[in-house]
Scaffold this active site. Structure first.
Site, PDB file in Angstrom:
ATOM      1  N   TYR A   1      40.739  44.692  36.478  1.00  0.00           N
ATOM      2  CA  TYR A   1      40.183  43.337  36.329  1.00  0.00           C
ATOM      3  C   TYR A   1      40.041  42.980  34.846  1.00  0.00           C
ATOM      4  O   TYR A   1      40.465  41.894  34.419  1.00  0.00           O
ATOM      5  CB  TYR A   1      38.822  43.249  37.025  1.00  0.00           C
TER       6      TYR A   1
ATOM      7  N   SER B   1      37.005  35.768  31.258  1.00  0.00           N
ATOM      8  CA  SER B   1      35.728  36.466  31.509  1.00  0.00           C
ATOM      9  C   SER B   1      35.320  37.192  30.235  1.00  0.00           C
ATOM     10  O   SER B   1      36.165  37.508  29.384  1.00  0.00           O
ATOM     11  CB  SER B   1      35.942  37.486  32.628  1.00  0.00           C
TER      12      SER B   1
END
Ligand SMILES: NC(=O)c1ccc[n+]([C@@H]2O[C@H](COP(=O)([O-])OP(=O)(O)OC[C@H]3O[C@@H](n4cnc5c(N)ncnc54)[C@H](OP(=O)(O)O)[C@@H]3O)[C@@H](O)[C@H]2O)c1
Length: 261
Positions: A157, A144
């Site tokens: 995350y 990501s």
């Protein structure tokens, strides 16, 4: 992509939704056979039926919760029992938690690390011998843009994705001189079920993308003569990731905190 004597077998985690599902459709269209892994068996079976009807794809469905300890080894055992040898591994299963770190739930964060980090690492490691033996070996880990700077309010995350990129890029270097392709794919925010699963829109930081844009970018990167270790999808996301890595930590953290507030 080099030819394989048998039909290429591609294992995709997180294939019941989002990027994983679209990767499944694309690889099926290319003539690969599939192994689809996620928790929602009904969705995987429907997808398997649709891909068989459209492309004649043979699909094996493995319904497993990859956040459980030992899940990666269980998947590898499932493959062994079915006599399946994998040419390509796409680790797309993942989820995010959001909010100040102090408010995170230990159980949910543990599941997040188990899925995003532990299962991804163990599957990569356990299947690496197969991937290295294949003339069309591919290891693609979905990271990501969150990987490129610490993100207050999405702390765990972002840390899991920093790990995914670091691990994958190191494997890319170690695999030079072999036929194995390795790629860390770093999408920016993309309309999938991800935000609903996270129960938060804090992840919508940066240039919004479509699933097709992200999957197209992955295939374009892999088709390059000298494929890169990672690809950040979207021009503005690439610029932000570049600047974030050069900026002093205090400044990067202050800006990130404002964006994820
Ligand atoms: N969408 C974004 O904005 C975005 C941006 C950057 C990176 N990413 C990354 O992209 C990857 C795919 O996410 P997505 O956007 O496609 O989201 P998604 O639509 O929510 O898909 C997530 C997939 O992961 C599977 N999954 C979740 N928990 C699992 C578990 N415990 N065991 C096995 N499978 C599990 C889900 O299947 P089941 O629920 O059926 O198990 C689903 O197939 C993730 O790694 C995510 O971090 C997403």
């Amino acid at each position: 992509m080099p030819a394989v004597a048998h039909r290429r077998v591609v294992l995709i985690t997180g294939a019941s939704s989002g990027f994983g599902r679209t990767f499944a459709q694309r690889f099926a269209k290319q003539g690969a056979d599939l192994v689809l892994v996620a928790r929602r068996r009904d969705r995987l079976e429907t997808l398997a039926r649709d891909l068989h009807a459209a492309f004649g794809t043979t699909t094996t469905v493995i319904a497993r919760d990859l956040s459980l300890p030992g899940a990666a080894q269980a998947v590898v055992n499932d493959l062994g029992e079915r006599g399946l040898v994998i040419d390509a591994l796409i680790n797309s299963a993942g989820f995010g938690t959001a909010g100040p770190f102090a408010d995170e739930q230990v159980g949910r964060v543990t599941d997040e690390i188990q899925l995003n980090v532990v299962a991804l690492t163990q599957l990569s490691l356990l299947l690496l011998p197969d991937l290295l033996r294949s003339p069309a070996g591919l290891l693609l880990n979905v990271s990501s843009t969150a990987a490129y700077q610490p993100l207050p309010n999405i702390a765990v995350y972002a840390a899991t994705k920093a790990y995914v990129t670091a691990l994958t890029e190191a494997i890319w270097q170690e695999s030079r001189g072999t036929s194995l392709q390795v790629l860390a794919l770093a999408p920016g925010p993309t309309e999938t079920e991800f935000f609903a699963a996270a129960g938060s829109d804090r992840f919508k930081v940066g240039q919004m993308l479509t699933v097709d844009q992200v999957v197209d970018a992955a295939f374009a990167a892999l088709a390059r003569r000298n494929p890169p270790p990672s690809v950040v999808v979207g021009g503005r996301n690439r610029a932000t990731a570049f600047v974030a890595r050069l900026a002093p930590a205090r400044l990067a953290l202050r800006v990130s905190a404002r964006l994820t507030a």
